[in-house]
Design a protein around this motif. Structure first.
Motif, PDB file in Angstrom:
ATOM      1  N   LYS A  79       0.830  -1.223   0.069  1.00 52.72           N
ATOM      2  CA  LYS A  79       0.004   0.007   0.160  1.00 52.72           C
ATOM      3  C   LYS A  79       0.918   1.406   0.150  1.00 52.72           C
ATOM      4  N   GLY A  80       2.135   1.257   0.376  1.00 53.94           N
ATOM      5  CA  GLY A  80       2.848   2.281   0.469  1.00 53.94           C
ATOM      6  C   GLY A  80       3.915   2.342  -0.708  1.00 53.94           C
ATOM      7  N   ALA A  81       3.607   1.590  -1.721  1.00 53.70           N
ATOM      8  CA  ALA A  81       4.579   1.383  -3.014  1.00 53.70           C
ATOM      9  C   ALA A  81       4.317   2.444  -3.945  1.00 53.70           C
ATOM     10  N   ASP A  82       5.270   3.020  -4.700  1.00 53.63           N
ATOM     11  CA  ASP A  82       5.197   3.507  -5.848  1.00 53.63           C
ATOM     12  C   ASP A  82       4.915   2.664  -6.974  1.00 53.63           C
ATOM     13  N   ALA A  83       5.730   1.621  -7.054  1.00 53.33           N
ATOM     14  CA  ALA A  83       5.673   0.572  -8.050  1.00 53.33           C
ATOM     15  C   ALA A  83       5.732  -0.916  -7.291  1.00 53.33           C
ATOM     16  N   VAL A  84       5.385  -1.837  -8.115  1.00 57.77           N
ATOM     17  CA  VAL A  84       5.716  -3.236  -7.489  1.00 57.77           C
ATOM     18  C   VAL A  84       6.089  -4.114  -8.672  1.00 57.77           C
ATOM     19  N   VAL A  85       7.160  -4.726  -8.192  1.00 55.57           N
ATOM     20  CA  VAL A  85       8.011  -5.831  -9.132  1.00 55.57           C
ATOM     21  C   VAL A  85       7.515  -7.242  -8.418  1.00 55.57           C
ATOM     22  N   PHE A  86       6.862  -7.836  -9.277  1.00 59.07           N
ATOM     23  CA  PHE A  86       6.510  -9.341  -9.127  1.00 59.07           C
ATOM     24  C   PHE A  86       7.305 -10.208  -9.479  1.00 59.07           C
ATOM     25  N   THR A  87       7.804 -11.150  -8.927  1.00 58.10           N
ATOM     26  CA  THR A  87       8.785 -12.206  -9.532  1.00 58.10           C
ATOM     27  C   THR A  87       8.375 -13.508  -9.685  1.00 58.10           C
ATOM     28  N   TYR A  88       8.783 -14.287 -10.681  1.00 57.77           N
ATOM     29  CA  TYR A  88       8.445 -15.534 -10.625  1.00 57.77           C
ATOM     30  C   TYR A  88       9.705 -16.207 -11.308  1.00 57.77           C
ATOM     31  N   ALA A  89       9.958 -17.601 -11.142  1.00 58.92           N
ATOM     32  CA  ALA A  89      11.133 -18.300 -11.435  1.00 58.92           C
ATOM     33  C   ALA A  89      11.068 -19.012 -12.785  1.00 58.92           C
ATOM     34  N   CYS A  90      11.770 -18.612 -13.861  1.00 56.10           N
ATOM     35  CA  CYS A  90      11.789 -19.176 -15.278  1.00 56.10           C
ATOM     36  C   CYS A  90      11.681 -20.534 -15.029  1.00 56.10           C
ATOM     37  N   ASP A  91      12.192 -21.198 -14.113  1.00 58.36           N
ATOM     38  CA  ASP A  91      12.089 -22.726 -14.285  1.00 58.36           C
ATOM     39  C   ASP A  91      11.131 -23.345 -13.648  1.00 58.36           C
ATOM     40  N   LYS A  92      10.254 -22.727 -13.102  1.00 58.13           N
ATOM     41  CA  LYS A  92       8.919 -23.298 -12.101  1.00 58.13           C
ATOM     42  C   LYS A  92       7.586 -22.427 -12.726  1.00 58.13           C
ATOM     43  N   SER A  93       7.090 -23.176 -13.648  1.00 55.71           N
ATOM     44  CA  SER A  93       5.893 -22.411 -14.411  1.00 55.71           C
ATOM     45  C   SER A  93       4.924 -22.304 -13.253  1.00 55.71           C
ATOM     46  N   GLN A  94       4.464 -23.024 -12.098  1.00 59.10           N
ATOM     47  CA  GLN A  94       3.615 -22.904 -11.388  1.00 59.10           C
ATOM     48  C   GLN A  94       3.871 -21.426 -10.574  1.00 59.10           C
ATOM     49  N   THR A  95       4.968 -20.739 -10.502  1.00 53.47           N
ATOM     50  CA  THR A  95       5.197 -19.486  -9.710  1.00 53.47           C
ATOM     51  C   THR A  95       4.400 -18.514 -10.901  1.00 53.47           C
ATOM     52  N   LEU A  96       4.684 -18.711 -12.229  1.00 53.40           N
ATOM     53  CA  LEU A  96       4.110 -17.759 -12.929  1.00 53.40           C
ATOM     54  C   LEU A  96       2.346 -18.063 -13.099  1.00 53.40           C
ATOM     55  N   ASP A  97       1.898 -19.112 -12.874  1.00 49.27           N
ATOM     56  CA  ASP A  97       0.601 -19.245 -12.520  1.00 49.27           C
ATOM     57  C   ASP A  97       0.009 -18.656 -11.529  1.00 49.27           C
ATOM     58  N   ARG A  98       0.825 -18.391 -10.126  1.00 50.49           N
ATOM     59  CA  ARG A  98       0.607 -17.824  -9.051  1.00 50.49           C
ATOM     60  C   ARG A  98       0.285 -16.361  -9.373  1.00 50.49           C
ATOM     61  N   LEU A  99       1.065 -15.607 -10.144  1.00 46.87           N
ATOM     62  CA  LEU A  99       1.088 -14.244 -10.567  1.00 46.87           C
ATOM     63  C   LEU A  99      -0.459 -13.944 -10.877  1.00 46.87           C
ATOM     64  N   ARG A 100      -0.838 -15.069 -11.731  1.00 47.17           N
ATOM     65  CA  ARG A 100      -2.159 -14.827 -12.553  1.00 47.17           C
ATOM     66  C   ARG A 100      -3.400 -15.051 -11.583  1.00 47.17           C
ATOM     67  N   THR A 101      -3.169 -16.047 -10.676  1.00 47.74           N
ATOM     68  CA  THR A 101      -4.069 -16.580  -9.968  1.00 47.74           C
ATOM     69  C   THR A 101      -4.364 -15.788  -8.511  1.00 47.74           C
ATOM     70  N   PHE A 102      -3.129 -15.706  -7.974  1.00 48.81           N
ATOM     71  CA  PHE A 102      -3.215 -15.075  -6.372  1.00 48.81           C
ATOM     72  C   PHE A 102      -2.673 -13.626  -6.436  1.00 48.81           C
ATOM     73  N   TRP A 103      -1.498 -13.520  -6.903  1.00 47.21           N
ATOM     74  CA  TRP A 103      -0.708 -12.082  -6.497  1.00 47.21           C
ATOM     75  C   TRP A 103      -1.326 -10.864  -7.480  1.00 47.21           C
ATOM     76  N   LEU A 104      -1.500 -10.851  -8.655  1.00 51.33           N
ATOM     77  CA  LEU A 104      -2.026  -9.778  -9.323  1.00 51.33           C
ATOM     78  C   LEU A 104      -3.644  -9.564  -9.023  1.00 51.33           C
ATOM     79  N   PRO A 105      -4.539 -10.569  -8.684  1.00 48.43           N
ATOM     80  CA  PRO A 105      -5.660 -10.274  -8.115  1.00 48.43           C
ATOM     81  C   PRO A 105      -5.589  -9.631  -6.579  1.00 48.43           C
TER      82      PRO A 105
END
Length: 643
Positions: A79-105
Motif C-alpha cells: 500500500k506504500g509502494a510507488d511501483a511493484v515488481v512481481f517475481t516468478y522463477a523461469c524454471d518453475k511454471s507454477q510460480t508464473l501461474d500464481r502471479l495470474r491466480t493470486f498475486w495480481l488479483p
C-alpha cells in the motif's frame, strides 16, 4: 524533440512474489552490481545508487516475505509502494501461474493502483528447449491485467538485465503510461489530448493554427533546453507528413501533427518526452495543473463567500463571444465541449453543475446563464474554478480572478450586503414543491411526475432587480431527509444568505412540517450566530388551501417577526406577480431583516437584557458612591481649611 522527468521525493519499489523466486537475489545483485551467494531471507530496505539511472532520482527497494505470518506487513508495504515488481522463477511454471491466480488479483483486492513490472528471475536455470517466447507467455496475462507495464526476464547469477528491472519500475513511476495512452485502442487518452492541445495553443504565438519553424524551436528550447537544427525540424515534419498528410501545412506543424508526434513517442516507449513537455507546462501525473500554478488555499470565515472579479467576468464575456461563432447569443453543447477541450474534462457534465442553468429551446446557454454557471463554480469550488479559467486561456495572475466577500455578520451590522452572488437554501417537506420551484427558476417545463430528491441540488440564474441592477441567485435544495444531519454542523447556515421554507398550501401536514423546519433552522441560527433571513413560500396556490392555512401561516410569520407567506403556483406559472426571486434577492441584500425569532431566542434576549440592566444598576450605584465619596472629601477639605 526529447527529454526527461524528475521526482523530488524519491521512488519506492516493493518486490513481492512466491518464496524462492529470486526476490532478495534480484535486489542484492542490483545494489552490488554482482551476484552474492549468502543472501538473507528478507533484506532491509535497500537504496540503489542515485547515479544508476539518468533521472538520478533516489530509489528505495523493499524486499518482502511471502509467508502467511508476515501477510499484514506485506500488505502494508504494497500500500506504500510507488511501483511493484512481481517475481516468478523461469524454471518453475507454477510460480508464473500464481502471479495470474493470486498475486495480481490480490493487488486489486487491496486496491493498490500502481504500475507493475513482472520479472522472470533465474533465467539461467530455464530449460533451453522451452519453445514459448516471453511475449507468447505474458501477452494473455498483460491483456487481463492492464496495470502490468513491462515484463522482463533476468538472471542475478549471470547479471542479465538486473538493473533494467528497476529502471523500468522507476520509469513507470516517473513517466507512467496509463494517464497518457489507452493500450486497448492504441490512442492518446482524452485528458492527454486536451493538455497537449492547450500547450499547442500557448506555443502558437501568432495564433495561425500551426507551429512555424521558429515556434517549434522556441517550444524545444523551453521544454528541453536545446534548440533544433533546421535539418532536425525538416526531419520531424517529414516523418509527420509521411504518416499524417494534414499534420503539416504551409504554415508549419498542425495540432494533428503535434498530437501524432506524441502518440509516436509513446508507442516507441519514449514516454519521458511527453511527460517532460507536460511538466514544463505545469501538469502533474493526473494531467491536471500543479498546485503551484494555482492561488494558495483561501483563508476565509465560514460566513464569507467567493465571487469572480470584474477582471474574470470580462474575460469570460470575451470567451463567450469567441465561441458564439454563429452569433445567436447562445452557446450550444458542442460549443461548451469545444470551450473545455483544453481542460481535463467538461466540469459542467458532472454534479453539482450539470443542468443547473437556464437553457434555450435548442439547449444553449445565454450569456447570463453562462456567467451564472461560472458564478456557481466560484461559490462552491473557487480553486477549481480558477484552474478551469487557466485551462481556457485566462493568462492574468490567477489570484486576481476571485475575491472573498465581506463577512455576513458585518453586512448585518451595516444593514446591507456588497455581494453580487447570493445563495438561498430551500427547505420543506417531501412533495411540497421544492424541486418544482428550482425548475421554474431556470424555466424548465412543469411536470406532474414526482421524483424525490436524494442529494442537494442547485439552480442558478440572474435576477434583474427594480432599478435595473443584476444579481446572481443560487438556489440549493436541501432534501427533508437530510436536514437533521445537515443541521448537526455548527457552520451549516454560514453559507446561507436566505432560507426559504416551501409548503403545500393544500396540506395541513405539509405546513406543520415546514413550520417545524423553520423553527429548527431559526434555532440553529440563533445558537450558532449565523442568523439568516427567512421567507415562507405557500406553494400549489392553484389548489384549494386547507381550512386554516392562511391564519396558521400568518400567525407564525407574525410571531417570528418575518414576512407574510408568499403564495405561488408553479403549475400555472402564477408567481410572476409575487416576484418571488426578486424578493429572495431583496432579503439577501438586507441581511438584518426577516430574521426569525423563536421563543427560546426571545427568552435568551430577555435574560441578557436583565443581566445588562443589573450591571447598569450596579455601575450607576458604584458611580454615585464614587461621586459621593469625592464630594465628601471636598467637603472635609474645605471644613479643615476653614477651621
Amino acid at each position: 524533440m526529447g527529454g526527461g522527468g524528475s521526482r523530488g521525493g524519491g521512488v519506492r519499489i516493493v518486490v513481492a512474489g512466491d518464496s524462492k523466486t529470486g526476490k532478495s537475489s534480484l535486489i542484492v545483485s542490483a545494489a552490488a552490481e554482482s551476484f552474492t551467494h549468502n543472501v538473507p531471507p528478507v533484506l532491509p530496505p535497500t537504496r540503489l545508487p542515485d547515479d544508476l539511472y539518468p533521472d538520478r532520482v533516489p530509489l528505495t527497494v523493499i524486499d518482502t516475505s511471502s509467508s502467511l505470518e508476515n501477510r499484514d506487513k506485506l500488505i502494508e508495504e504494497l500500500k506504500g509502494a510507488d511501483a511493484v515488481v512481481f517475481t516468478y522463477a523461469c524454471d518453475k511454471s507454477q510460480t508464473l501461474d500464481r502471479l495470474r491466480t493470486f498475486w495480481l488479483p490480490e493487488l486489486r483486492r487491496i486496491e493498490v493502483k500502481v504500475p507493475v513490472i513482472v520479472a522472470g528471475c533465474m533465467l539461467d536455470k530455464r530449460d533451453d528447449d522451452q519453445a514459448a517466447t516471453l511475449e507468447e507467455v505474458m501477452s494473455p496475462i498483460m491483456h487481463q491485467f492492464r496495470e502490468i507495464e513491462t515484463c522482463i526476464e533476468c538472471s542475478a547469477f549471470k547479471h542479465i538485465q538486473i538493473q533494467e528491472v528497476f529502471y523500468y519500475a522507476q520509469k513507470a513511476v516517473l513517466h507512467p503510461t496509463a494517464p497518457l495512452f489507452d493500450q486497448e485502442s492504441q490512442t492518446l487518452k482524452p485528458r492527454c489530448v486536451n493538455a497537449l492541445k492547450r500547450i499547442f495553443i500557448i506555443c502558437d504565438h501568432d495564433m495561425d493554427g500551426a507551429l512555424s519553424d521558429a515556434e517549434l524551436n522556441d517550444f524545444q528550447v523551453k521544454c528541453f533546453n536545446a534548440p533544433l537544427q533546421p535539418s532536425e525540424i525538416l526531419g520531424v515534419k517529414r516523418i509527420v507528413q509521411e504518416k499524417v498528410l494534414e499534420g503539416v501545412d504551409d504554415r508549419g506543424l498542425t495540432l494533428t501533427g503535434f498530437l501524432f508526434l506524441h502518440a509516436l513517442f509513446i508507442e516507441k516507449g519514449r514516454l519521458e518526452t511527453t511527460w517532460t513537455v507536460l511538466r514544463k507546462f505545469g501538469y502533474n501525473n493526473e494531467i491536471r495543473l500543479n498546485d503551484d500554478q494555482l492561488p494558495p488555499p483561501l483563508k476565509k470565515h465560514p460566513d464569507q463567500s467567493v465571487e469572480l472579479t470584474n477582471d474574470a467576468v470580462n474575460f469570460l464575456k470575451n470567451v463567450f463571444i469567441t465561441y458564439d461563432i454563429d452569433g445567436d447569443g447562445a452557446l450550444g453543447s458542442e460549443d461548451i465541449d469545444d470551450l473545455f477541450s483544453t481542460a481535463p474534462e467538461n466540469p459542467w457534465e458532472e454534479a453539482p453543475y450539470k443542468d443547473t442553468a437556464e437553457k434555450n429551446v435548442l439547449g444553449g446557454l445565454s450569456l447570463d446563464a453562462f456567467l451564472s454557471q461560472w458564478a456557481l463554480m466560484a461559490l462552491l469550488d473557487p480553486l477549481r474554478t480558477v484552474e478551469n479559467l487557466i485551462y481556457i486561456g485566462y493568462a492574468d495572475d490567477p489570484s486576481l480572478a476571485i475575491r472573498v466577500t465581506r463577512r455576513r455578520r458585518i453586512d448585518r451590522k451595516k444593514k446591507q450586503s456588497d455581494r453580487n452572488v447570493y445563495q438561498c437554501f430551500v427547505f420543506g417537506p417531501e412533495k411540497a414543491g421544492k424541486s418544482v420551484l428550482l425548475n421554474s427558476y431556470i424555466r424548465r417545463a412543469f411536470s406532474e411526475e414526482y421524483i424525490p430528491t436524494t442529494d442537494d441540488h442547485y439552480a442558478v440564474n440572474v435576477v434583474k432587480q427594480p432599478g435595473g441592477s443584476k444579481k446572481t441567485l443560487v438556489l440549493r435544495e436541501i432534501p427533508e431527509r437530510r436536514v437533521k444531519k445537515f443541521l448537526s454542523s455548527k457552520d451549516a447556515l454560514a453559507a446561507c444568505d436566505v432560507a426559504v421554507f416551501v409548503h403545500d398550501s393544500s396540506s395541513e401536514s405539509s405546513w406543520k412540517r415546514a413550520s417545524e423546519l423553520l423553527v429548527d433552522v431559526a434555532s440553529h441560527g440563533e445558537a450558532s450566530g449565523y442568523d439568516v433571513s427567512c421567507l415562507i413560500v405557500a406553494a400549489k396556490d392553484d389548489l384549494d388551501s386547507y381550512l386554516t392555512e392562511i391564519q396558521d401561516s400568518t400567525r407564525l410569520s407574525q410571531d417570528m417577526g418575518i414576512e407574510a407567506p408568499i403564495p405561488i403556483s408553479t403549475k400555472l406559472g402564477c408567481f410572476s406577480n409575487s416576484n418571488i426571486f426578486q424578493r429572495i434577492v431583496s432579503a439577501a441584500e438586507h441581511p438584518h431583516l426577516s430574521i426569525p425569532e423563536t421563543e427560546a431566542g426571545r427568552s435568551r434576549k430577555q435574560y441578557h437584557r436583565l443581566v445588562n440592566c443589573s450591571f447598569m444598576v450596579i455601575s450607576v450605584g458604584a458611580a454615585v458612591a464614587v461621586v459621593g465619596m469625592a464630594a465628601y472629601r471636598v467637603y472635609a477639605a474645605r471644613k479643615s481649611t476653614s477651621s
